[in-house]
Enzyme design. Structure first.
Site, short mmCIF file in Angstrom:
data_model
loop_
_atom_site.label_atom_id
_atom_site.label_comp_id
_atom_site.label_asym_id
_atom_site.label_seq_id
_atom_site.Cartn_x
_atom_site.Cartn_y
_atom_site.Cartn_z
N ASP A 125 -24.31 -104.23 -5.81
CA ASP A 125 -24.29 -102.77 -5.80
C ASP A 125 -25.72 -102.30 -6.03
O ASP A 125 -26.61 -103.10 -6.31
CB ASP A 125 -23.30 -102.20 -6.82
CG ASP A 125 -23.54 -102.68 -8.24
OD1 ASP A 125 -24.42 -103.52 -8.45
OD2 ASP A 125 -22.83 -102.22 -9.14
N TYR A 144 -29.31 -100.81 -7.36
CA TYR A 144 -30.01 -100.82 -8.65
C TYR A 144 -29.57 -99.59 -9.46
O TYR A 144 -29.53 -98.48 -8.93
CB TYR A 144 -31.52 -100.75 -8.45
CG TYR A 144 -32.13 -101.94 -7.74
CD1 TYR A 144 -32.00 -103.23 -8.24
CD2 TYR A 144 -32.88 -101.76 -6.58
CE1 TYR A 144 -32.60 -104.31 -7.60
CE2 TYR A 144 -33.48 -102.82 -5.93
CZ TYR A 144 -33.33 -104.10 -6.45
OH TYR A 144 -33.93 -105.17 -5.81
N PHE A 196 -31.37 -104.55 -2.33
CA PHE A 196 -32.56 -105.19 -2.88
C PHE A 196 -33.84 -104.39 -2.65
O PHE A 196 -34.90 -104.75 -3.16
CB PHE A 196 -32.74 -106.62 -2.35
CG PHE A 196 -31.62 -107.54 -2.68
CD1 PHE A 196 -31.47 -108.05 -3.96
CD2 PHE A 196 -30.67 -107.89 -1.73
CE1 PHE A 196 -30.42 -108.89 -4.29
CE2 PHE A 196 -29.62 -108.74 -2.03
CZ PHE A 196 -29.49 -109.23 -3.33
N HIS A 221 -27.67 -116.44 -6.74
CA HIS A 221 -28.25 -115.10 -6.67
C HIS A 221 -29.69 -115.13 -7.16
O HIS A 221 -30.04 -115.94 -8.04
CB HIS A 221 -27.42 -114.14 -7.54
CG HIS A 221 -27.70 -112.70 -7.29
ND1 HIS A 221 -28.72 -112.03 -7.93
CD2 HIS A 221 -27.10 -111.80 -6.48
CE1 HIS A 221 -28.73 -110.78 -7.52
NE2 HIS A 221 -27.76 -110.61 -6.63
#
Length: 252
Positions: free
Chosen positions: A93, A95, A106, A214
């Site tokens: 989701d 930031y 990102f 991740h």
């Protein structure tokens, strides 16, 4: 609950720019107007759900909680034509820090400092994999211009509260988007970072996958570093007869 990327303070919420009422209203009444025509056609079956999410965001705004990214960027990942997508990178989701989230997974605004730590780790692996020096900014929109879809599984978040908009309805929409990409039967590679992204594997059919941990500081050392996602993706594109992605980013 927050993550290492949630460099957040309450005073930042008070300084958030006011949402434009017309944009927020349009997001609820005609969300497909924010999309490229082929995405609007592909997501027409979930238009009702998109409108409901727009109404949800109006309520979040009116109740004083706010949301990120800003209304004009919520559907930004669908503004470039679906026909040009060759690579799908899935995030969780946005930031949760005001000023960071811009509607592409990102990615941050060019002036954001410091960079989120997940993005710093992505840049470290990009250099190790492709020899590309880390950018001084977090603007990944050139990747999107070259055919990389930066799709968050959930498209909004409450400022300072990671995961707060999960299971509110965005997943229905992003599932539909992924199915539409696969249904084109065009060259496509999906990059799945982390356990949440890996849950999407059943939707991807026979799409070639690049899977690793991740890039978060909590997990990057457990399989993200050294995974060569960028080089492996280009190899898989070439095997499908498609051109490679230019992963370099322009300087400030």
């Amino acid at each position: 609950m927050t993550t290492p990327d949630a460099l957040f303070n309450l005073s930042a919420v008070a300084s958030l720019p006011a949402e434009d009422p017309a944009t927020l209203s349009l997001l609820a009444s005609d969300p497909l107007s924010f999309m490229a025509p082929d995405w609007a056609a592909a997501l027409q079956p979930v238009e009702g759900q998109l409108r409901r999410m727009g109404q949800f965001l109006i309520q979040e705004h009116d109740d004083g909680r706010g949301f990120l990214p800003r209304a004009q960027h919520v559907l930004r990942t669908f503004q470039r034509p679906m026909a040009g997508v060759r690579v799908l990178i899935v995030g969780q989701d946005p930031y949760p820090t005001p000023g960071h989230s811009v509607g592409l997974a990102f990615c941050t605004e060019r002036h954001t400092r410091p960079l989120p730590r997940s993005l710093v780790n992505i840049y470290k692996e990009l250099q190790a994999d492709q020899g590309i020096p880390p950018a001084l900014h977090g603007d990944l929109s050139p990747w999107a211009d070259h055919g990389v879809m930066l799709l968050n599984r959930v498209l909004t978040v409450t400022p300072g509260d990671t995961g707060s908009h999960r299971r509110k309805g965005w997943e229905t929409i992003t599932d539909a988007a992924i199915r539409a990409l696969v249904a084109r039967r065009s060259p496509l590679v999906a990059i799945l970072w982390g356990k949440d992204a890996l849950k999407l594997e059943p939707l991807l059919g026979g799409t070639p996958l690049v899977i690793s941990a991740h890039p978060s500081p909590l997990s990057a050392s457990r399989g993200f570093f050294g995974s060569r996602p960028f080089g492996r993706t280009n190899e898989l594109l070439l095997s499908q007869g498609a051109g490679p992605i230019n992963w370099s980013l322009p300087p400030l």
